[in-house]
Design a protein around this motif. Structure first.
Motif, short mmCIF file in Angstrom:
data_model
loop_
_atom_site.label_atom_id
_atom_site.label_comp_id
_atom_site.label_asym_id
_atom_site.label_seq_id
_atom_site.Cartn_x
_atom_site.Cartn_y
_atom_site.Cartn_z
N ARG A 9 0.84 -1.20 0.00
CA ARG A 9 0.00 0.00 0.00
C ARG A 9 0.87 1.24 0.00
NH1 ARG A 9 -4.94 1.54 0.45
NH2 ARG A 9 -5.83 -0.51 0.71
N GLU A 10 0.54 2.15 -0.92
CA GLU A 10 1.27 3.42 -1.02
C GLU A 10 0.81 4.40 0.05
OE1 GLU A 10 2.38 6.66 -4.50
OE2 GLU A 10 0.94 5.07 -4.90
N ASP A 11 -0.50 4.64 0.14
CA ASP A 11 -1.08 5.56 1.12
C ASP A 11 -2.30 4.89 1.75
OD1 ASP A 11 0.62 7.86 0.86
OD2 ASP A 11 -0.33 8.26 -1.07
N ALA A 12 -2.84 5.53 2.76
CA ALA A 12 -3.94 4.94 3.51
C ALA A 12 -5.12 4.54 2.62
CB ALA A 12 -4.40 5.89 4.60
N GLU A 13 -5.65 5.44 1.82
CA GLU A 13 -6.82 5.13 0.99
C GLU A 13 -6.68 5.60 -0.44
OE1 GLU A 13 -9.22 3.11 1.77
OE2 GLU A 13 -8.47 2.92 3.80
N SER A 14 -5.44 5.74 -0.91
CA SER A 14 -5.24 6.14 -2.30
C SER A 14 -3.91 5.61 -2.80
CB SER A 14 -5.29 7.66 -2.42
OG SER A 14 -4.22 8.23 -1.72
N GLY A 15 -3.72 5.72 -4.10
CA GLY A 15 -2.46 5.30 -4.69
C GLY A 15 -2.40 3.81 -4.95
N HIS A 16 -1.21 3.34 -5.20
CA HIS A 16 -0.94 1.94 -5.51
C HIS A 16 -1.24 1.10 -4.28
CE1 HIS A 16 2.03 -0.91 -7.69
NE2 HIS A 16 1.35 -1.60 -6.80
N ALA A 17 -2.07 0.06 -4.45
CA ALA A 17 -2.40 -0.83 -3.33
C ALA A 17 -2.73 -2.22 -3.85
CB ALA A 17 -3.59 -0.27 -2.56
N THR A 18 -2.33 -3.22 -3.08
CA THR A 18 -2.67 -4.61 -3.37
C THR A 18 -3.21 -5.22 -2.09
OG1 THR A 18 -0.84 -4.72 -4.95
CG2 THR A 18 -1.83 -6.80 -4.28
N SER A 19 -4.37 -5.89 -2.18
CA SER A 19 -5.02 -6.45 -1.00
C SER A 19 -5.83 -7.69 -1.35
CB SER A 19 -6.00 -5.43 -0.39
OG SER A 19 -5.39 -4.23 -0.05
N ILE A 20 -6.08 -8.49 -0.32
CA ILE A 20 -7.12 -9.51 -0.38
C ILE A 20 -8.32 -8.87 0.31
CG2 ILE A 20 -7.84 -11.82 0.31
CD1 ILE A 20 -5.44 -11.89 -1.55
N VAL A 21 -9.49 -8.91 -0.32
CA VAL A 21 -10.68 -8.23 0.22
C VAL A 21 -11.81 -9.24 0.36
CG1 VAL A 21 -12.36 -6.38 -0.17
CG2 VAL A 21 -9.98 -6.05 -0.85
N ARG A 22 -12.47 -9.21 1.52
CA ARG A 22 -13.61 -10.09 1.78
C ARG A 22 -14.87 -9.25 1.97
NH1 ARG A 22 -13.23 -12.85 7.22
NH2 ARG A 22 -14.18 -10.90 7.85
N TYR A 23 -15.89 -9.58 1.17
CA TYR A 23 -17.21 -8.97 1.29
C TYR A 23 -18.12 -9.94 2.03
CZ TYR A 23 -16.19 -5.44 -2.35
OH TYR A 23 -15.67 -4.40 -3.08
N GLU A 24 -18.78 -9.49 3.08
CA GLU A 24 -19.81 -10.28 3.74
C GLU A 24 -21.04 -10.32 2.85
OE1 GLU A 24 -20.51 -8.64 7.60
OE2 GLU A 24 -18.43 -8.96 8.24
N PRO A 25 -21.92 -11.31 3.00
CA PRO A 25 -23.13 -11.36 2.17
C PRO A 25 -23.90 -10.05 2.23
CG PRO A 25 -22.91 -13.39 3.42
CD PRO A 25 -21.85 -12.44 3.93
N GLY A 26 -24.26 -9.51 1.05
CA GLY A 26 -25.03 -8.28 0.96
C GLY A 26 -24.21 -7.00 1.06
N ALA A 27 -22.90 -7.11 1.24
CA ALA A 27 -22.06 -5.91 1.39
C ALA A 27 -21.85 -5.22 0.04
CB ALA A 27 -20.72 -6.28 2.01
N SER A 28 -21.55 -3.93 0.12
CA SER A 28 -21.27 -3.16 -1.10
C SER A 28 -20.27 -2.06 -0.78
CB SER A 28 -22.54 -2.57 -1.68
OG SER A 28 -23.07 -1.58 -0.83
N PHE A 29 -19.69 -1.52 -1.81
CA PHE A 29 -18.78 -0.37 -1.72
C PHE A 29 -19.43 0.74 -2.52
CE2 PHE A 29 -14.53 -0.89 0.12
CZ PHE A 29 -14.07 0.41 0.09
N SER A 30 -19.40 1.96 -2.03
CA SER A 30 -19.99 3.07 -2.78
C SER A 30 -19.27 3.24 -4.12
CB SER A 30 -19.95 4.36 -1.97
OG SER A 30 -18.61 4.68 -1.69
N ARG A 31 -19.97 3.86 -5.06
CA ARG A 31 -19.39 4.12 -6.38
C ARG A 31 -18.09 4.90 -6.20
NH1 ARG A 31 -20.98 3.38 -11.16
NH2 ARG A 31 -20.16 4.54 -12.92
#
Length: 117
Positions: A34-56
Motif C-alpha cells: 500500500r502506497e497511502d492509507a486510501e489512495s495510490g498503488h495498493a494490493t489487498s485480499i478483500v472479503r465482502y460479507e453477504p449483501g455488502a457493497s462499496f460506494s461508487r
C-alpha cells in the motif's frame, strides 16, 4: 507505506493475517502492499460479507481484480470465482455481492496512456 520497495522480495502468508476493516461496512481486507492509507498503488485480499457493497468510486491508474471465492458484482455484471477483471485509468464502479466473496485487488498501478485518434 507497506511493502512498496519493489527491489525487495516479500512473502506474506495471508492465511495468518488478520482481516482489517475497510471504509465500507461488511468489507474487510488484508493489505499486501500500500502506497497511502486510501489512495495510490495498493494490493489487498478483500472479503465482502453477504449483501455488502462499496460506494461508487473511481480508480486513477486503474484496477485489477481476481475473484478467489464467491461472485463479485457491479453495475456491469456478475463475475464468478476465477474471473479476472482489468479496468483502465479513471474507470468507475459500484461493487456489491449477494454471498460472501473474496477477491485479490490491485489498484493505482496501470500506466496512463492517452489515446490518439
Amino acid at each position: 507505506m507497506l511493502n512498496m520497495d519493489f527491489d525487495q522480495r516479500v512473502v506474506i502468508r495471508t492465511s495468518e493475517q488478520e482481516w482489517l476493516p475497510s471504509p465500507a461496512s461488511g468489507v474487510a481486507r488484508k493489505p499486501l502492499a500500500r502506497e497511502d492509507a486510501e489512495s495510490g498503488h495498493a494490493t489487498s485480499i478483500v472479503r465482502y460479507e453477504p449483501g455488502a457493497s462499496f460506494s461508487r468510486h473511481e480508480h486513477p491508474l486503474g484496477e485489477e481484480i481476481l475473484v478467489l471465492e464467491g461472485v463479485f458484482s457491479d453495475e456491469t455484471g456478475d463475475y464468478p470465482e476465477g474471473t479476472w477483471i482489468r479496468s483502465p485509468h479513471l474507470s468507475e464502479h459500484h461493487p456489491f455481492v449477494d454471498q460472501e466473496t473474496v477477491i485479490w485487488v490491485k489498484t493505482g498501478h496501470l500506466p496512463f496512456q492517452r489515446s490518439f485518434s
